[in-house]
Design a protein around this motif. Structure first.
Motif, PDB file in Angstrom:
ATOM      1  N   LEU B 146       0.797  -1.242   0.000  1.00  0.00           N
ATOM      2  CA  LEU B 146       0.000   0.000   0.000  1.00  0.00           C
ATOM      3  C   LEU B 146       0.826   1.287   0.000  1.00  0.00           C
ATOM      4  O   LEU B 146       0.546   2.175  -0.812  1.00  0.00           O
ATOM      5  CB  LEU B 146      -0.964   0.011   1.185  1.00  0.00           C
ATOM      6  CG  LEU B 146      -2.182  -0.911   1.101  1.00  0.00           C
ATOM      7  CD1 LEU B 146      -3.148  -0.598   2.214  1.00  0.00           C
ATOM      8  CD2 LEU B 146      -2.877  -0.778  -0.231  1.00  0.00           C
ATOM      9  N   ILE B 149       2.217   1.890  -3.464  1.00  0.00           N
ATOM     10  CA  ILE B 149       1.196   2.112  -4.503  1.00  0.00           C
ATOM     11  C   ILE B 149       0.560   3.493  -4.350  1.00  0.00           C
ATOM     12  O   ILE B 149       0.350   4.201  -5.332  1.00  0.00           O
ATOM     13  CB  ILE B 149       0.111   1.006  -4.460  1.00  0.00           C
ATOM     14  CG1 ILE B 149       0.743  -0.356  -4.702  1.00  0.00           C
ATOM     15  CG2 ILE B 149      -0.956   1.254  -5.533  1.00  0.00           C
ATOM     16  CD1 ILE B 149      -0.164  -1.526  -4.383  1.00  0.00           C
ATOM     17  N   THR B 150       0.279   3.889  -3.113  1.00  0.00           N
ATOM     18  CA  THR B 150      -0.341   5.211  -2.929  1.00  0.00           C
ATOM     19  C   THR B 150       0.640   6.319  -3.303  1.00  0.00           C
ATOM     20  O   THR B 150       0.231   7.332  -3.879  1.00  0.00           O
ATOM     21  CB  THR B 150      -0.861   5.395  -1.483  1.00  0.00           C
ATOM     22  OG1 THR B 150       0.202   5.115  -0.584  1.00  0.00           O
ATOM     23  CG2 THR B 150      -2.019   4.496  -1.181  1.00  0.00           C
ATOM     24  N   ASP B 153       0.644   6.544  -7.007  1.00  0.00           N
ATOM     25  CA  ASP B 153      -0.557   7.266  -7.465  1.00  0.00           C
ATOM     26  C   ASP B 153      -0.335   8.778  -7.418  1.00  0.00           C
ATOM     27  O   ASP B 153      -0.704   9.506  -8.340  1.00  0.00           O
ATOM     28  CB  ASP B 153      -1.754   6.870  -6.595  1.00  0.00           C
ATOM     29  CG  ASP B 153      -3.036   7.531  -7.055  1.00  0.00           C
ATOM     30  OD1 ASP B 153      -3.397   7.332  -8.225  1.00  0.00           O
ATOM     31  OD2 ASP B 153      -3.655   8.258  -6.265  1.00  0.00           O
ATOM     32  N   ARG B 154       0.284   9.211  -6.344  1.00  0.00           N
ATOM     33  CA  ARG B 154       0.571  10.655  -6.191  1.00  0.00           C
ATOM     34  C   ARG B 154       1.527  11.113  -7.298  1.00  0.00           C
ATOM     35  O   ARG B 154       1.343  12.170  -7.900  1.00  0.00           O
ATOM     36  CB  ARG B 154       1.183  10.879  -4.809  1.00  0.00           C
ATOM     37  CG  ARG B 154       1.660  12.277  -4.537  1.00  0.00           C
ATOM     38  CD  ARG B 154       0.595  13.096  -3.851  1.00  0.00           C
ATOM     39  NE  ARG B 154       1.104  14.411  -3.480  1.00  0.00           N
ATOM     40  CZ  ARG B 154       0.812  15.513  -4.147  1.00  0.00           C
ATOM     41  NH1 ARG B 154       0.022  15.480  -5.185  1.00  0.00           N
ATOM     42  NH2 ARG B 154       1.293  16.670  -3.753  1.00  0.00           N
ATOM     43  N   ILE B 156       1.992   9.746 -10.234  1.00  0.00           N
ATOM     44  CA  ILE B 156       1.303   9.736 -11.535  1.00  0.00           C
ATOM     45  C   ILE B 156       0.525  11.044 -11.704  1.00  0.00           C
ATOM     46  O   ILE B 156       0.547  11.666 -12.768  1.00  0.00           O
ATOM     47  CB  ILE B 156       0.377   8.494 -11.667  1.00  0.00           C
ATOM     48  CG1 ILE B 156       1.222   7.223 -11.717  1.00  0.00           C
ATOM     49  CG2 ILE B 156      -0.498   8.585 -12.924  1.00  0.00           C
ATOM     50  CD1 ILE B 156       0.450   5.948 -11.449  1.00  0.00           C
ATOM     51  N   GLY B 184      -3.545 -15.449  -1.396  1.00  0.00           N
ATOM     52  CA  GLY B 184      -4.475 -14.348  -1.124  1.00  0.00           C
ATOM     53  C   GLY B 184      -3.914 -13.344  -0.145  1.00  0.00           C
ATOM     54  O   GLY B 184      -4.650 -12.636   0.534  1.00  0.00           O
ATOM     55  N   ASP B 185      -2.577 -13.281  -0.061  1.00  0.00           N
ATOM     56  CA  ASP B 185      -1.940 -12.355   0.873  1.00  0.00           C
ATOM     57  C   ASP B 185      -1.222 -11.203   0.190  1.00  0.00           C
ATOM     58  O   ASP B 185      -0.479 -10.465   0.844  1.00  0.00           O
ATOM     59  CB  ASP B 185      -0.945 -13.121   1.768  1.00  0.00           C
ATOM     60  CG  ASP B 185      -1.630 -13.716   2.975  1.00  0.00           C
ATOM     61  OD1 ASP B 185      -2.596 -13.102   3.445  1.00  0.00           O
ATOM     62  OD2 ASP B 185      -1.208 -14.795   3.428  1.00  0.00           O
ATOM     63  N   MET B 186      -1.400 -11.060  -1.104  1.00  0.00           N
ATOM     64  CA  MET B 186      -0.766  -9.936  -1.804  1.00  0.00           C
ATOM     65  C   MET B 186      -1.680  -9.460  -2.921  1.00  0.00           C
ATOM     66  O   MET B 186      -2.393 -10.259  -3.524  1.00  0.00           O
ATOM     67  CB  MET B 186       0.587 -10.375  -2.376  1.00  0.00           C
ATOM     68  CG  MET B 186       1.384  -9.247  -2.993  1.00  0.00           C
ATOM     69  SD  MET B 186       3.051  -9.728  -3.455  1.00  0.00           S
ATOM     70  CE  MET B 186       3.965  -9.251  -2.006  1.00  0.00           C
ATOM     71  N   LEU B 187      -1.636  -8.156  -3.177  1.00  0.00           N
ATOM     72  CA  LEU B 187      -2.447  -7.590  -4.268  1.00  0.00           C
ATOM     73  C   LEU B 187      -1.988  -8.160  -5.606  1.00  0.00           C
ATOM     74  O   LEU B 187      -0.794  -8.355  -5.824  1.00  0.00           O
ATOM     75  CB  LEU B 187      -2.294  -6.067  -4.282  1.00  0.00           C
ATOM     76  CG  LEU B 187      -2.941  -5.315  -3.120  1.00  0.00           C
ATOM     77  CD1 LEU B 187      -2.392  -3.904  -3.026  1.00  0.00           C
ATOM     78  CD2 LEU B 187      -4.451  -5.266  -3.282  1.00  0.00           C
ATOM     79  N   THR B 188      -2.919  -8.396  -6.491  1.00  0.00           N
ATOM     80  CA  THR B 188      -2.561  -8.914  -7.813  1.00  0.00           C
ATOM     81  C   THR B 188      -2.216  -7.743  -8.735  1.00  0.00           C
ATOM     82  O   THR B 188      -2.489  -6.585  -8.409  1.00  0.00           O
ATOM     83  CB  THR B 188      -3.744  -9.676  -8.445  1.00  0.00           C
ATOM     84  OG1 THR B 188      -4.793  -8.733  -8.669  1.00  0.00           O
ATOM     85  CG2 THR B 188      -4.241 -10.785  -7.561  1.00  0.00           C
ATOM     86  N   ASP B 191      -5.323  -5.761  -9.488  1.00  0.00           N
ATOM     87  CA  ASP B 191      -5.727  -4.840  -8.413  1.00  0.00           C
ATOM     88  C   ASP B 191      -4.958  -3.522  -8.534  1.00  0.00           C
ATOM     89  O   ASP B 191      -5.528  -2.437  -8.409  1.00  0.00           O
ATOM     90  CB  ASP B 191      -5.418  -5.437  -7.024  1.00  0.00           C
ATOM     91  CG  ASP B 191      -6.212  -6.692  -6.741  1.00  0.00           C
ATOM     92  OD1 ASP B 191      -7.273  -6.855  -7.351  1.00  0.00           O
ATOM     93  OD2 ASP B 191      -5.752  -7.503  -5.918  1.00  0.00           O
ATOM     94  N   ILE B 192      -3.659  -3.644  -8.780  1.00  0.00           N
ATOM     95  CA  ILE B 192      -2.800  -2.449  -8.833  1.00  0.00           C
ATOM     96  C   ILE B 192      -3.124  -1.625 -10.077  1.00  0.00           C
ATOM     97  O   ILE B 192      -3.273  -0.408 -10.009  1.00  0.00           O
ATOM     98  CB  ILE B 192      -1.300  -2.855  -8.797  1.00  0.00           C
ATOM     99  CG1 ILE B 192      -1.008  -3.593  -7.486  1.00  0.00           C
ATOM    100  CG2 ILE B 192      -0.397  -1.634  -8.936  1.00  0.00           C
ATOM    101  CD1 ILE B 192       0.333  -4.285  -7.433  1.00  0.00           C
ATOM    102  N   ASN B 195      -6.355   0.391  -9.801  1.00  0.00           N
ATOM    103  CA  ASN B 195      -6.283   1.596  -8.968  1.00  0.00           C
ATOM    104  C   ASN B 195      -5.411   2.687  -9.563  1.00  0.00           C
ATOM    105  O   ASN B 195      -5.696   3.870  -9.385  1.00  0.00           O
ATOM    106  CB  ASN B 195      -5.793   1.236  -7.569  1.00  0.00           C
ATOM    107  CG  ASN B 195      -6.908   0.673  -6.729  1.00  0.00           C
ATOM    108  OD1 ASN B 195      -7.762   1.402  -6.255  1.00  0.00           O
ATOM    109  ND2 ASN B 195      -6.945  -0.644  -6.601  1.00  0.00           N
ATOM    110  N   LEU B 196      -4.329   2.316 -10.229  1.00  0.00           N
ATOM    111  CA  LEU B 196      -3.426   3.336 -10.769  1.00  0.00           C
ATOM    112  C   LEU B 196      -3.811   3.764 -12.183  1.00  0.00           C
ATOM    113  O   LEU B 196      -3.398   4.832 -12.639  1.00  0.00           O
ATOM    114  CB  LEU B 196      -1.977   2.848 -10.724  1.00  0.00           C
ATOM    115  CG  LEU B 196      -1.403   2.590  -9.327  1.00  0.00           C
ATOM    116  CD1 LEU B 196       0.048   2.145  -9.412  1.00  0.00           C
ATOM    117  CD2 LEU B 196      -1.497   3.827  -8.447  1.00  0.00           C
TER     118      LEU B 196
END
Lengths: 94, 272
Positions: B146, B149-150, B153-154, B156, B184-188, B191-192, B195-196
């Motif tokens: 997270l 990734i956040t 995003d900023r 970008i 199931g313990d990490m974003l695919t 998913d990324i 969001n981006l």
């Protein structure tokens, strides 16, 4: 103690992966963040001095093109706060 | 005329420098003329990742101060004749160079290279603004966590604000752990991407080979592990940058081992 062992196993089996938590949190962080939009066309002063409707239409048109939504889904409101004109734009994506 | 890329992330420690070095090597291996620019002034690392730390005579600061020309300040790679480095200064600060200086440096190198890759520092302050000043396209690096990734995003958002089109911003997901995704313990990657909202350029697996390669100062695609999964993905990324259409899913395929014989070979090869 014997029963206690079973209880612990049951708890473990119920435990879900953390991906869903991460996905939800990421969605809430990223979607609530305001991404800056580069402004290439500046509305001329004459247009701004004109009617409020024209300005609203220009904003509606720009936003609908930028986010690929219908113009009807873009609502523009003007409010005055402490001497500043605040433009509130709501976009309905779905 | 060069394609000018900036490799950036926002968050530190996600692998920008290692990725810059390896993409540069992969492109040079493919016969392209590549210039790597270290824009991380004060905390330079690109020369170390390439094993060129002892060969640096002039830095980017010498170029912007007018002591030497940009061409003169370049260091050529030991193995790859088409790969050059413009190193950053260790003693200078990011404020000693302006975005305008950076643009001038890139303009003076523009005609002589096929690719110019700028390694950006972490953060979104002056160093970041310097790094993106002369770039036409951006490679945003993130790990599947997270905070990274956040921050991506900023970054970008800032790149778009700088005038860069969304189609010119590409994403590399680094340290991807397929087994954790399975559990199931990490974003695919989906998913990324969702969001981006930018295209994925490559998915690099988490790899010990990178640590070994950095210790030796030999980028992974030039070292002993050049057939590893990570080396193969770097080659895929290099090919995509050259315009080849390689599906992203291919980055997630593990290289096939040599079977039964290879299994025994690996056992007996192990050092004790």
């Amino acid at each position: 103690m014997f029963f206690g062992l079973f209880r612990k196993r049951k708890k473990k089996a119920k435990k879900e992966g953390s991906r869903n938590d991460a996905k939800d949190r990421l969605n809430s962080i990223v979607s609530s963040r305001r991404r800056s939009v580069p402004i290439q066309d500046i509305v001329p002063q004459e247009v701004l001095d004109g009617s409020e409707v024209d300005v609203k239409n220009q904003i509606r048109h720009y936003v609908s093109e930028k986010y690929n939504v219908k113009e009807e889904n873009v609502k523009v409101q003007f409010e005055e706060h402490n001497g500043y004109v605040v433009i509130i734009t709501n976009v309905v994506f779905h | 005329m060069a394609n000018v890329f900036v490799v950036t992330s926002g968050k530190g420690g996600v692998g920008k420098t290692t990725i810059s070095a390896n993409i540069g090597c992969a492109l040079a291996t493919a016969g392209k003329k590549v210039c790597l620019i270290d824009a991380d002034i004060g905390l330079k690392n690109l020369d170390i990742a390439l094993g060129l730390e002892n060969r640096v005579v002039h830095t980017i600061l010498d170029v912007t101060n007018g002591k030497v020309g940009a061409q003169e300040a370049l260091v050529r790679h030991k193995q790859l004749k088409g790969l050059y480095l413009l190193a950053a200064s260790q003693i200078a600060t990011k404020e000693m160079i302006s975005p305008e200086d950076m643009k001038k440096v890139i303009n003076s190198l523009y005609k002589n290279f096929d690719y110019i890759i700028i390694d950006s520092p972490a953060g979104i302050e002056r160093g970041f603004r310097n790094a993106i000043a002369g770039a036409e396209k951006a490679i945003v690096v993130t790990t599947p966590e997270l905070p990274a990734i956040t921050d991506a995003d900023r970054v970008i958002g800032l790149l778009e604000n700088h005038g860069m089109d969304e189609s010119n911003i590409l994403l590399i997901i680094n340290r991807f752990k397929k087994n954790m995704v399975k559990k199931g313990d990490m974003l695919t990657q989906e998913d990324i991407k969702e969001n981006l909202a930018i295209d994925i350029l490559g998915i690099l697996p988490d790899s010990e080979a990178i640590i070994v390669a950095t210790n030796r100062g030999v980028p992974v695609i030039l070292g002993d592990d050049n057939h590893s999964a990570i080396a193969r993905v770097i080659e895929n990324i290099s090919s995509r940058l050259q315009g080849e259409d390689i599906p992203i899913d291919r980055d997630l395929i593990q290289p096939q081992s040599g079977g039964f014989v290879d299994f025994f070979k690996r056992i007996f090869k192990r050092e004790r």
